[in-house]
Design an enzyme around this catalytic site. Sequence first.
Site, PDB file in Angstrom:
ATOM      1  N   SER A  31       0.784  -1.289   0.001  1.00 50.60           N
ATOM      2  CA  SER A  31      -0.104   0.155  -0.102  1.00 50.60           C
ATOM      3  C   SER A  31       0.928   1.239   0.070  1.00 50.60           C
ATOM      4  O   SER A  31       0.541   2.266  -0.828  1.00 50.60           O
ATOM      5  CB  SER A  31      -0.911   0.093   1.076  1.00 50.60           C
ATOM      6  OG  SER A  31      -1.798  -0.986   1.140  1.00 50.60           O
ATOM      7  N   GLY A 101      -5.865  -3.447  -8.293  1.00 45.87           N
ATOM      8  CA  GLY A 101      -7.203  -2.388  -8.288  1.00 45.87           C
ATOM      9  C   GLY A 101      -6.625  -0.889  -7.631  1.00 45.87           C
ATOM     10  O   GLY A 101      -7.095   0.183  -7.672  1.00 45.87           O
ATOM     11  N   ARG A 129     -13.694  -5.884 -11.340  1.00 48.36           N
ATOM     12  CA  ARG A 129     -13.715  -5.347 -10.114  1.00 48.36           C
ATOM     13  C   ARG A 129     -14.573  -3.802 -10.303  1.00 48.36           C
ATOM     14  O   ARG A 129     -14.400  -3.224 -11.118  1.00 48.36           O
ATOM     15  CB  ARG A 129     -12.265  -4.957  -9.478  1.00 48.36           C
ATOM     16  CG  ARG A 129     -11.738  -6.574  -9.364  1.00 48.36           C
ATOM     17  CD  ARG A 129     -10.423  -6.321  -8.596  1.00 48.36           C
ATOM     18  NE  ARG A 129     -10.552  -6.066  -7.310  1.00 48.36           N
ATOM     19  CZ  ARG A 129      -9.658  -5.598  -6.442  1.00 48.36           C
ATOM     20  NH1 ARG A 129      -8.256  -5.671  -6.999  1.00 48.36           N
ATOM     21  NH2 ARG A 129      -9.970  -4.850  -5.272  1.00 48.36           N
ATOM     22  N   SER A 172     -13.463   2.228   2.176  1.00 49.80           N
ATOM     23  CA  SER A 172     -12.279   1.916   1.146  1.00 49.80           C
ATOM     24  C   SER A 172     -11.048   2.944   1.195  1.00 49.80           C
ATOM     25  O   SER A 172     -11.700   4.099   0.845  1.00 49.80           O
ATOM     26  CB  SER A 172     -12.880   1.866  -0.194  1.00 49.80           C
ATOM     27  OG  SER A 172     -12.035   1.824  -1.221  1.00 49.80           O
ATOM     28  N   ASP A 321      -7.582  -7.814   4.126  1.00 51.16           N
ATOM     29  CA  ASP A 321      -6.576  -8.365   3.460  1.00 51.16           C
ATOM     30  C   ASP A 321      -6.046  -9.628   4.072  1.00 51.16           C
ATOM     31  O   ASP A 321      -5.542 -10.775   3.568  1.00 51.16           O
ATOM     32  CB  ASP A 321      -5.192  -7.551   2.809  1.00 51.16           C
ATOM     33  CG  ASP A 321      -5.895  -6.408   2.221  1.00 51.16           C
ATOM     34  OD1 ASP A 321      -6.866  -6.616   1.307  1.00 51.16           O
ATOM     35  OD2 ASP A 321      -5.191  -5.451   2.053  1.00 51.16           O
ATOM     36  N   LYS A 348     -12.576  -8.752  -4.433  1.00 45.66           N
ATOM     37  CA  LYS A 348     -11.274  -8.485  -4.364  1.00 45.66           C
ATOM     38  C   LYS A 348     -10.560  -9.025  -5.564  1.00 45.66           C
ATOM     39  O   LYS A 348     -11.386  -9.555  -6.390  1.00 45.66           O
ATOM     40  CB  LYS A 348     -10.554  -8.955  -3.016  1.00 45.66           C
ATOM     41  CG  LYS A 348     -11.063  -8.302  -2.048  1.00 45.66           C
ATOM     42  CD  LYS A 348     -10.415  -6.814  -1.756  1.00 45.66           C
ATOM     43  CE  LYS A 348     -10.744  -6.042  -0.596  1.00 45.66           C
ATOM     44  NZ  LYS A 348     -10.429  -4.716  -0.825  1.00 45.66           N
TER      45      LYS A 348
HETATM   46  C1  S3P Z   1      -5.538  -0.979  -0.177  1.00 47.05           C
HETATM   47  C2  S3P Z   1      -6.960  -0.905   0.477  1.00 47.05           C
HETATM   48  C3  S3P Z   1      -7.914  -1.837   0.308  1.00 47.05           C
HETATM   49  C4  S3P Z   1      -6.962  -3.290   0.304  1.00 47.05           C
HETATM   50  C5  S3P Z   1      -6.015  -3.161  -0.709  1.00 47.05           C
HETATM   51  C6  S3P Z   1      -4.915  -2.146  -0.603  1.00 47.05           C
HETATM   52  C7  S3P Z   1      -5.014   0.295  -0.228  1.00 47.05           C
HETATM   53  O1  S3P Z   1      -8.856  -2.030  -0.707  1.00 47.05           O
HETATM   54  O2  S3P Z   1      -8.048  -4.585   0.313  1.00 47.05           O
HETATM   55  O3  S3P Z   1      -5.345  -4.469  -0.945  1.00 47.05           O
HETATM   56  O4  S3P Z   1      -3.537   0.241  -0.362  1.00 47.05           O
HETATM   57  O5  S3P Z   1      -5.482   1.295  -0.249  1.00 47.05           O
HETATM   58  P1  S3P Z   1     -10.131  -1.268  -0.459  1.00 47.05           P
HETATM   59  O6  S3P Z   1      -9.926   0.157  -0.600  1.00 47.05           O
HETATM   60  O7  S3P Z   1     -10.753  -1.677  -1.795  1.00 47.05           O
HETATM   61  O8  S3P Z   1     -10.830  -1.473   0.822  1.00 47.05           O
END
Ligand code: S3P
Length: 435
Positions: A31, A101, A129, A172, A321, A348
């Site tokens: 992240s 994503g 997605r 999110s 996660d 996911k």
């Molecule tokens: C993430 C946020 C989460 C997580 C993803 C990484 C991020 O997703 O599941 O693996 O780096 O901000 P969501 O924002 O869809 O919850």
Amino acid sequence: MSSATHTNSTTRIISPARSLRGSLMLPGDKSISHRYAMLAGFAKGTSRLANFSTGADPHSSLACMVALGAKTKRDGRTIEVAGTDGRFHQPKNDLDCGNSGSTMRMLAGLVAGQKGTYRFVGDESLTKRPMERIRKPLEQMGAHVWLTDGHAPMTIHGGELNAIDFEAPIASAQVKTAVLFAGLQAKGTTSFAEGIRTRDHTEHALKAFGADLVRREDRVYIGGGQHLEAIEATVPGDISSAAFFLCAALLFEDSNLVLDALGLNPTRASLLDAITTMGGHIKVLDVKEQHGEMIGTIQVNRNRSLKGITISGALSAQLIDELPVIAAIAPYTEEGVRIRDARELRVKESDRIALVVKNLRAMGAEVTEHDDGLDVPGNQKLHGAEIDSGSDHRIAMAFSIAALRAVGDTAIHGAEAASISFPEFFDWLDELAIR
Ligand code: S3P
């Protein structure tokens, strides 16, 4: 451990283990690497990012930044990024986000404030997605976003943006990031309110690159028209990758695991509370802070039997996660595991509820599927089985951990997916597992 390759799909055989011991420094958090890559590409000057993630996903973000005019140089795990000083080039080709994503949703916020037209594409999983969640706020701010039936391919026509006050309809961090990245370039002050507090790496990263931003209670405010400056940073070790080895350590009475330079951001560290609830003993040493991110060394062993846990409400969002691996070891707990309020797992990289249920059943476990979670009774014995990763990195790794206490060998099909976040996973598991 052996491996075999059939038409791009790799099968890994995981044999049972007796214990898990060793010390590791995990590659940089996925992240944080995404955010540093994007903001370094947007900033003025050259950023130096040490311990950058080795996973394919953050490298998709870097490649997109290059397509938008940034320049990168790689020296092992250190990446130098020469930024665009807030002005992206019109890319010659589609922005290919691969399986990521995070790349597609967060970068959408940056390009929304840029004059030009940007087309985003991804692999088969990413193309399924939901993207509507970012289209709404970005269009309210004045960008034009075209989706294909709610999904990628996605085209954004960016330009001048107006500030908005946005209330998050779902928990999110990616949507929050898209709005804050767009807000950075908008006219006026943008705010984003979240009922459930999600990971706050974006807030820390924006401040590190010099942006002004404040949080009051559940709302984050960012003023528009801000310029960013390059940084030097070391990315903390990825706690979501660590989760696999932490759960493996819980499976054996005499395990001992030391993880150095691990990211301990409080919005991610609920995992450590969950590990403690499940019978782990965690010692935290040498905590320091860099660019708002906490980093420390942890030592983990098990001081009680493996206990069950119930995860619901805000905790489900914070552990989103890590839920696959917690569910994968659930049959070995005394009381079992109950997970609710985790409907997001269904959208996911795969439908993670359906795949966890399918693979647990393949290993002989009893499990009840719910729309937003699952129930796994405790005290179950599992046998080795054929596991379908569904090309999802976290499913491949979660069931490699479940395999350590099964009777007989387990075949993980589609094991190559692990490289999306953690290419070293199978080699390191082999080194840590005592057989
Ligand atoms: C993430 C946020 C989460 C997580 C993803 C990484 C991020 O997703 O599941 O693996 O780096 O901000 P969501 O924002 O869809 O919850």
